[in-house]
Design a protein around this motif. Structure first.
Motif, mmCIF file in Angstrom:
data_model
loop_
_atom_site.group_PDB
_atom_site.id
_atom_site.type_symbol
_atom_site.label_atom_id
_atom_site.label_comp_id
_atom_site.label_asym_id
_atom_site.label_seq_id
_atom_site.Cartn_x
_atom_site.Cartn_y
_atom_site.Cartn_z
ATOM 1 N N LEU A 109 4.728 19.284 51.670
ATOM 2 C CA LEU A 109 5.879 20.190 51.538
ATOM 3 C C LEU A 109 5.981 20.686 50.098
ATOM 4 N N PRO A 110 5.772 21.984 49.854
ATOM 5 C CA PRO A 110 5.866 22.491 48.473
ATOM 6 C C PRO A 110 7.329 22.684 48.074
ATOM 7 N N HIS A 111 8.086 21.606 48.154
ATOM 8 C CA HIS A 111 9.540 21.702 48.028
ATOM 9 C C HIS A 111 10.080 20.325 47.652
ATOM 10 N N VAL A 112 10.382 20.133 46.373
ATOM 11 C CA VAL A 112 11.007 18.893 45.905
ATOM 12 C C VAL A 112 12.249 19.290 45.127
ATOM 13 N N ASP A 113 13.423 18.874 45.610
ATOM 14 C CA ASP A 113 14.699 19.228 44.980
ATOM 15 C C ASP A 113 15.080 20.665 45.392
ATOM 16 N N SER A 114 16.198 21.154 44.878
ATOM 17 C CA SER A 114 16.716 22.439 45.372
ATOM 18 C C SER A 114 16.118 23.617 44.598
ATOM 19 N N PHE A 115 16.101 24.779 45.241
ATOM 20 C CA PHE A 115 15.519 25.980 44.623
ATOM 21 C C PHE A 115 16.493 26.644 43.644
ATOM 22 N N LEU A 116 15.927 27.177 42.566
ATOM 23 C CA LEU A 116 16.704 27.934 41.576
ATOM 24 C C LEU A 116 16.511 29.427 41.851
ATOM 25 N N GLU A 117 17.282 30.265 41.178
ATOM 26 C CA GLU A 117 17.197 31.718 41.439
ATOM 27 C C GLU A 117 15.811 32.284 41.144
ATOM 28 N N ASP A 118 15.102 31.715 40.150
ATOM 29 C CA ASP A 118 13.789 32.271 39.781
ATOM 30 C C ASP A 118 12.663 31.786 40.688
ATOM 31 N N GLY A 119 12.982 30.991 41.717
ATOM 32 C CA GLY A 119 11.961 30.565 42.676
ATOM 33 C C GLY A 119 11.383 29.190 42.403
ATOM 34 N N TYR A 120 11.523 28.689 41.163
ATOM 35 C CA TYR A 120 11.128 27.302 40.899
ATOM 36 C C TYR A 120 12.179 26.372 41.516
ATOM 37 N N THR A 121 11.817 25.077 41.638
ATOM 38 C CA THR A 121 12.837 24.099 42.036
ATOM 39 C C THR A 121 13.343 23.392 40.768
ATOM 40 N N ARG A 122 14.478 22.703 40.923
ATOM 41 C CA ARG A 122 15.020 21.943 39.781
ATOM 42 C C ARG A 122 14.003 20.913 39.300
ATOM 43 N N GLU A 123 13.352 20.243 40.244
ATOM 44 C CA GLU A 123 12.346 19.226 39.893
ATOM 45 C C GLU A 123 11.238 19.853 39.039
ATOM 46 N N GLU A 124 10.808 21.067 39.416
ATOM 47 C CA GLU A 124 9.693 21.709 38.712
ATOM 48 C C GLU A 124 10.043 22.019 37.259
ATOM 49 N N MET A 125 11.311 22.339 36.989
ATOM 50 C CA MET A 125 11.697 22.696 35.617
ATOM 51 C C MET A 125 11.919 21.472 34.728
ATOM 52 N N LYS A 126 11.970 20.267 35.362
ATOM 53 C CA LYS A 126 12.255 19.067 34.563
ATOM 54 C C LYS A 126 11.122 18.772 33.584
ATOM 55 N N MET A 127 9.878 19.107 33.970
ATOM 56 C CA MET A 127 8.773 18.772 33.072
ATOM 57 C C MET A 127 8.920 19.518 31.741
ATOM 58 N N GLU A 128 9.291 20.795 31.815
ATOM 59 C CA GLU A 128 9.476 21.554 30.559
ATOM 60 C C GLU A 128 10.753 21.091 29.826
ATOM 61 N N ASN A 129 11.867 21.066 30.559
ATOM 62 C CA ASN A 129 13.148 20.771 29.901
ATOM 63 C C ASN A 129 13.177 19.355 29.328
ATOM 64 N N GLU A 130 12.748 18.392 30.131
ATOM 65 C CA GLU A 130 12.790 17.005 29.658
ATOM 66 C C GLU A 130 11.624 16.723 28.710
ATOM 67 N N GLY A 131 10.461 17.348 28.983
ATOM 68 C CA GLY A 131 9.302 17.170 28.093
ATOM 69 C C GLY A 131 9.636 17.612 26.671
ATOM 70 N N GLN A 132 10.343 18.719 26.547
ATOM 71 C CA GLN A 132 10.728 19.214 25.208
ATOM 72 C C GLN A 132 11.570 18.173 24.472
ATOM 73 N N ARG A 133 12.533 17.577 25.175
ATOM 74 C CA ARG A 133 13.426 16.606 24.528
ATOM 75 C C ARG A 133 12.679 15.313 24.174
#
Ligand SMILES: NC(=O)c1ccc[n+]([C@@H]2O[C@H](COP(=O)([O-])OP(=O)(O)OC[C@H]3O[C@@H](n4cnc5c(N)ncnc54)[C@H](OP(=O)(O)O)[C@@H]3O)[C@@H](O)[C@H]2O)c1
Length: 337
Positions: A198-222
């Motif tokens: 399932l190409p779907h982990v966590d909920s979808f954001l407006e830009d088409g990524y999921t919240r889970e997918e953005m965690k690597m950038e957002n949390e990786g930066q911190r």
């Protein structure tokens, strides 16, 4: 911090909570006393710690008197509602949910990467990172220290236990229904997970990524203290019980070689290099399950990037992605003067 702290586990009956109990035991964490908290559904049931039965109590705002360290693992809503009460009662909270991860006053910590951030206890809360991010950084951060990562492209292969105890039951049930020729029922995922991806982990954001997918950038930066780090990720749920895998293409500022990369990864803490393709040897989730260390393999020059490396990391997300990382943070708290 008390050197033999009174520890509470919030969500003790969950997929992560039961691992926390085992990790505390296995690492001989100097537990003074252990309080197990969950919902009213579990109150009165018992779980074993070091051969001793402990009765689970219902979580309330009054649960935290005398607690030194509260390991939260019951979802973001519970952390937001009860975390501040725990801090007010004098506990340090180590939170497994995403509730506080992006709060600038809450350190987000992978001990092998930014363990020193544990000191910045402004709110009395330390956040445990997203599981795929933590597992990825076990290999990416040592490479970043040597070659300076600019961006990654990644796909994840995430086990059902990442969605909690109910998802493990769902995979079990669906496999058995299929084998018996019965109708497949589902409660946790929007589609059948058995024999599927399932190409779907966590909920979808407006830009088409999921919240889970953005965690690597957002949390990786911190976590890496690297505000320019970019990550484009596709997260996929697969019918594996335990341990997540991540296929990564990473671009670096400096020239890379496979030889220097392997040398760097061999020296990295908490990471095993499993990489001998001539013998069909590479990290496998089945092997990484219940292992503290993560594993990296398939290390090769990326043929589409200027200074790029491709690699495959696998790690037990219930351990390095959750329970183990949280207990390592607790160990750092106890070790502080
Ligand atoms: N699973 C993973 O690999 C993983 C990795 C990293 C982070 N996390 C995070 O860790 C947290 C827990 O995940 P999980 O996979 O362990 O979930 P889970 O298996 O569904 O367990 C949830 C736990 O929360 C408790 N709980 C639920 N509602 C409650 C309430 N109202 N009051 C008190 N306790 C309540 C449950 O107690 P009852 O048994 O009494 O219902 C259970 O102990 C989540 O925030 C998740 O995002 C999970």
């Amino acid at each position: 911090m008390n050197k033999t702290p009174h520890v509470a586990i919030v969500g003790a009956t969950g997929a992560v909570g039961v691992e926390m109990i085992k990790v505390l035991e296995r690492r001989n964490f100097p537990v003074g006393e252990l309080t197990l908290l969950a919902s009213a559904r579990s109150a009165g049931k018992k779980l074993k710690y070091n051969g001793r039965e402990i009765t689970i109590k219902e979580l309330t705002k009054d649960s935290f008197g005398g607690i030194d360290i509260a390991l939260f693992s019951a979802g973001g809503g519970i952390s937001k509602e009860f975390g501040p009460a725990a801090v007010e009662a004098g506990a340090v909270v180590v939170d497994n949910s995403s509730a506080f991860r992006m709060d600038p006053d809450v350190p987000l910590v992978v001990p092998e990467v930014n363990g020193a951030d544990v000191k910045n206890l402004r709110k009395g809360i330390i956040a445990n990172p997203n599981c795929t991010t933590a597992i990825t950084l076990m290999a990416l951060y040592p490479l970043h220290q040597k070659f300076k990562v600019t961006r990654v492209f990644a796909s994840t292969y995430q086990a059902v236990s990442g969605s909690g105890a109910q998802a493990i039951e769902e995979l079990d049930r669906q496999v058995s229904q299929i084998v018996k020729g019965e109708e497949v029922t589902r409660d946790v995922y929007p589609h059948q997970i058995a024999f599927n991806a399932l190409p779907h982990v966590d909920s979808f954001l407006e830009d088409g990524y999921t919240r889970e997918e953005m965690k690597m950038e957002n949390e990786g930066q911190r976590i890496m203290h690297h505000p320019e780090f970019k990550a484009s990720v596709t997260c996929v749920r697969i019918p594996v019980y335990r341990a997540h895998s991540i296929a990564i293409s990473a671009e670096f500022e400096e020239p890379v070689s496979v030889e220097r990369a392997l040398e760097t990864l061999e020296a990295a803490p908490g990471l095993d290099v499993v990489d001998d393709v001539a013998k069909n040897t590479y990290p496998l989730p089945l092997i990484q399950a219940e292992q503290d260390n993560c594993a990296v393999g398939r290390v090769r020059k990326d043929c589409a990037l200027e200074n790029g490396l491709c690699f495959w990391v696998a790690g037990d997300q219930l351990l390095k992605g959750a329970a183990l990382n949280a207990v390592q943070i607790a160990e750092a708290l106890v070790a502080q003067e």
